[in-house]
Design an enzyme around this catalytic site. Sequence first.
Site, PDB file in Angstrom:
ATOM      1  N   GLU A 257       0.950  -1.338   0.057  1.00 23.27           N
ATOM      2  CA  GLU A 257       0.304   0.003   0.207  1.00 23.27           C
ATOM      3  C   GLU A 257       0.806   1.274   0.002  1.00 23.27           C
ATOM      4  O   GLU A 257       1.771   1.519   0.833  1.00 23.27           O
ATOM      5  CB  GLU A 257      -0.829  -0.193   1.088  1.00 23.27           C
ATOM      6  CG  GLU A 257      -2.183   0.750   0.971  1.00 23.27           C
ATOM      7  CD  GLU A 257      -1.951   1.836   1.826  1.00 23.27           C
ATOM      8  OE1 GLU A 257      -1.819   3.036   1.133  1.00 23.27           O
ATOM      9  OE2 GLU A 257      -1.938   2.002   3.099  1.00 23.27           O
ATOM     10  N   CYS A 296      -2.182   8.658   3.318  1.00 20.43           N
ATOM     11  CA  CYS A 296      -1.999   8.141   1.874  1.00 20.43           C
ATOM     12  C   CYS A 296      -3.275   8.473   1.286  1.00 20.43           C
ATOM     13  O   CYS A 296      -3.159   8.172  -0.087  1.00 20.43           O
ATOM     14  CB  CYS A 296      -1.625   6.557   2.012  1.00 20.43           C
ATOM     15  SG  CYS A 296      -2.952   5.662   3.157  1.00 20.43           S
TER      16      CYS A 296
HETATM   17  P1  NDP Z   1       9.535   4.582   3.157  1.00 22.95           P
HETATM   18  O1  NDP Z   1       9.118   3.914   2.190  1.00 22.95           O
HETATM   19  O2  NDP Z   1      10.810   5.016   3.437  1.00 22.95           O
HETATM   20  O3  NDP Z   1       9.236   3.654   4.496  1.00 22.95           O
HETATM   21  C1  NDP Z   1       8.336   2.985   4.945  1.00 22.95           C
HETATM   22  C2  NDP Z   1       8.540   1.919   5.807  1.00 22.95           C
HETATM   23  O4  NDP Z   1       9.748   0.951   5.119  1.00 22.95           O
HETATM   24  C3  NDP Z   1       9.221   2.299   6.964  1.00 22.95           C
HETATM   25  O5  NDP Z   1       8.849   1.257   8.194  1.00 22.95           O
HETATM   26  C4  NDP Z   1      10.610   2.173   6.818  1.00 22.95           C
HETATM   27  O6  NDP Z   1      11.381   2.134   8.059  1.00 22.95           O
HETATM   28  C5  NDP Z   1      10.776   0.873   6.165  1.00 22.95           C
HETATM   29  N1  NDP Z   1      11.972   0.775   5.193  1.00 22.95           N
HETATM   30  C6  NDP Z   1      12.796   1.607   4.616  1.00 22.95           C
HETATM   31  N2  NDP Z   1      13.519   1.060   3.892  1.00 22.95           N
HETATM   32  C7  NDP Z   1      13.502  -0.276   4.237  1.00 22.95           C
HETATM   33  C8  NDP Z   1      14.413  -1.447   3.903  1.00 22.95           C
HETATM   34  N3  NDP Z   1      15.378  -1.234   3.424  1.00 22.95           N
HETATM   35  N4  NDP Z   1      14.198  -2.544   4.364  1.00 22.95           N
HETATM   36  C9  NDP Z   1      13.219  -2.739   5.486  1.00 22.95           C
HETATM   37  N5  NDP Z   1      12.074  -1.760   5.777  1.00 22.95           N
HETATM   38  C10 NDP Z   1      12.593  -0.292   5.133  1.00 22.95           C
HETATM   39  O7  NDP Z   1       8.515   5.838   3.500  1.00 22.95           O
HETATM   40  P2  NDP Z   1       8.611   6.996   4.594  1.00 22.95           P
HETATM   41  O8  NDP Z   1       7.788   6.578   5.696  1.00 22.95           O
HETATM   42  O9  NDP Z   1       9.875   7.569   4.881  1.00 22.95           O
HETATM   43  O10 NDP Z   1       7.750   7.960   3.752  1.00 22.95           O
HETATM   44  C11 NDP Z   1       8.543   8.269   2.394  1.00 22.95           C
HETATM   45  C12 NDP Z   1       7.216   8.839   1.589  1.00 22.95           C
HETATM   46  O11 NDP Z   1       6.309   7.460   1.319  1.00 22.95           O
HETATM   47  C13 NDP Z   1       6.369   9.757   2.012  1.00 22.95           C
HETATM   48  O12 NDP Z   1       6.738  11.117   1.738  1.00 22.95           O
HETATM   49  C14 NDP Z   1       5.130   9.573   1.032  1.00 22.95           C
HETATM   50  O13 NDP Z   1       5.190  10.028  -0.039  1.00 22.95           O
HETATM   51  C15 NDP Z   1       5.265   7.954   1.144  1.00 22.95           C
HETATM   52  N6  NDP Z   1       4.123   7.326   2.020  1.00 22.95           N
HETATM   53  C16 NDP Z   1       3.244   6.736   1.675  1.00 22.95           C
HETATM   54  C17 NDP Z   1       2.199   6.423   2.451  1.00 22.95           C
HETATM   55  C18 NDP Z   1       1.001   5.623   2.205  1.00 22.95           C
HETATM   56  O14 NDP Z   1       0.438   5.193   2.965  1.00 22.95           O
HETATM   57  N7  NDP Z   1       0.683   5.401   0.941  1.00 22.95           N
HETATM   58  C19 NDP Z   1       2.370   6.396   4.118  1.00 22.95           C
HETATM   59  C20 NDP Z   1       3.677   6.854   4.285  1.00 22.95           C
HETATM   60  C21 NDP Z   1       4.595   7.656   3.565  1.00 22.95           C
HETATM   61  P3  NDP Z   1      12.261   3.322   8.476  1.00 22.95           P
HETATM   62  O15 NDP Z   1      11.390   4.337   8.836  1.00 22.95           O
HETATM   63  O16 NDP Z   1      12.843   3.021   9.494  1.00 22.95           O
HETATM   64  O17 NDP Z   1      13.066   3.810   7.229  1.00 22.95           O
END
Ligand code: NDP
Length: 674
Positions: A257, A296
């Site tokens: 998602e 989102c």
């Molecule tokens: P990310 O995609 O960076 O992170 C989402 C999750 O993935 C976090 O728990 C993060 O952990 C984890 N993650 C990141 N890299 C890895 C990895 N290599 N291995 C395992 N887990 C990993 O999203 P962000 O939360 O930083 O948000 C960035 C952008 O994503 C936002 O600006 C927005 O555009 C979008 N977003 C969309 C959402 C939606 O529901 N559609 C919700 C939130 C964000 P960690 O935080 O420790 O890096």
Amino acid sequence: MTILSLNSYAAGKWVAPSGRISDLKSAVDGRVIARLGAELDFERMTDHARKVGGPALRELTFHQRAAMLKALAQYLNERRDALYELSYDTGATKTDSMIDIDGGIGTMFVYASKGRRELPDDVIYVDGNLEQLGKTGAFLGQHVATSLQGVAVHINAFNFPVWGMLEKLAPTLLAGVPAIVKPASATAWLAEAAFRMMIESGVLPDGAVQFVAGSTGDLLDRLGSQDVVSFTGSAATAGMLRSNENLLGNAVRFVAEQDSLNATILGPDAAPGTPEFDIFVREVHREMTAKAGQKCTAIRRVLVPAEHQEAVIEAISERLAKTVVGDPRAEATKMGALASLGQREDVLEKARLIGSEARLVFGSTDGSRPDGVDAEGAFVSPMLFSCDDPDRAENVHSVEAFGPVSTVMAYRDLDHATALANRGAGSLVASVFTHDPQVARKVVLASGAWHGRLYFANRDTGKEATGHGSPLPHLVHGGPGRAGGGEEMGGIRGVMHYMQRTAIQASPDLLTGITRSWVKGARTRTGDAHPFRMTFGELEIGDAIGTPWRDVTLADVEHFAEFTGDNFYAHMDEEAAKANPFFPGRVAHGYLILSFAAGLFVDPAPGPVLANYGLDNLRFMKPVSPGDRITVNLIVKEKTPRNAEYGEVRWVVAVTNQDGEQVAGYELLTMNAM
Ligand code: NDP
């Protein structure tokens, strides 16, 4: 103030931060709130989930798991205040926190209730109808679902630390699958607090849940075919994780998602002055400012009839101007901060990209902070853009500024509006504000395939309308393409992501044994006692009774017609009935047959049957003519305990005539004392 040390929870033990430690800062004033970092033994954790948590959960029936969810939700519900307090530093106002915290707890309550009402008190789920595969019914097909025997890895986004965790945990635990939860770092202190409460509640069996406060290390490389990854976050991270070679090689389920450029459409009929126009403006404003636009599902693209573009901009701007941005703890504040300074930079940069194609009509993208907020805080003003050429523009349809940023675009007609909505390349949700059912149908046909959810609101939906941006546990949350191609929740559909569907082919007896639901053609048992004299506990699947015969006479039919007032010609007029291709002449009322059936099978004295509360799947298969005889077979099909005192018994009822032909069939529901 003390800095929180965020622990992981691995193989039944809390583990203090270790390895590369990161500081987590308040979104409001930049002070360090917590530290996290995890160097965990992921082999041990996956083993613990598979060998301890999974078997313990699979021992429980769906109803027992549902009771567990309810107890967890109640436990969290009583401790919400502590969570609200921690939530302020994520930048969230009290209203925002309620979306996250109450929303998450509410989701768990809904799953608890659905589990009890829609799933059996068993560990096998019967999916869909029986398929007869041969002429006689000696060989049948039935789909069933059983719990996956692996572990679910939940990777959550920063914006809903509690809801994001609970909306994934509820269906997973209901499915009987243990989970390893990895919250997003930026707001992990709130997720950890809620997780800690769940462990403290003592409701969950050992191994049912574990928690990673920090990096997932080599966790994904350890997953296999019985495991599931459920991810929420950016498209970039989703793309990187789902292409992990081990996940691909083992066909590990990956539910994603991710980003979504959600649209809202002001219907062609919703001119200024209509109730729809006002509801629309309120909704756009709410979606821009709730959680400071970090949802989102938030509205990113505002599609309006060209002739109303300026009126819409004016009305939304007027509301935005009254929106107080500031410390989420302050009562006057309507919009808090973004989750981190990093997010703030990201949002401003994306807003500038949108600004290269659209003019800014409200707010600022230059990084100047709204009045009276802390310079170290992640505050921005709401930003409204207007795009004059949405057909040629690219960024407005593809760049997700994950904050209070939306773009108004004019459309010529409804086809143009839906084409623009679909430029999101697959979205979680689109909303439409219209009072015209034709508009609603056209949008579903043109845009349904591009969206996981379509939300229609107007003057009739009033206060019950749940909001464009609120995913509900009852309904599917997810979307095609850019939105990730995944599906979460959707009631029991969400549970199925953590179960395996298997097609079973077998005889009626074997199928009855497998599903604990009596199947036509399976053995029955007729004892000395009438089944109505047996308690819920004494009755067994397949217990049956055959009744004596009863003649159906013309006098019966006429008496019934006069008594009920049902003088329909098929019962009362021989000529007219004969002219009807379905009847040989006058026939008995279907309801007369039902009543006679009850008269034949009921055992009248007070006993364990407490109430008859309905019929399912009633069919009248053949007409019964005056002079025919009928008999009834009553068979126990299913038993579902409801509480300590009584349970529901589902009976198969078959009414047959003197030629052995079934004339009516249905399922009768009774409540029986334990
Ligand atoms: P990310 O995609 O960076 O992170 C989402 C999750 O993935 C976090 O728990 C993060 O952990 C984890 N993650 C990141 N890299 C890895 C990895 N290599 N291995 C395992 N887990 C990993 O999203 P962000 O939360 O930083 O948000 C960035 C952008 O994503 C936002 O600006 C927005 O555009 C979008 N977003 C969309 C959402 C939606 O529901 N559609 C919700 C939130 C964000 P960690 O935080 O420790 O890096």
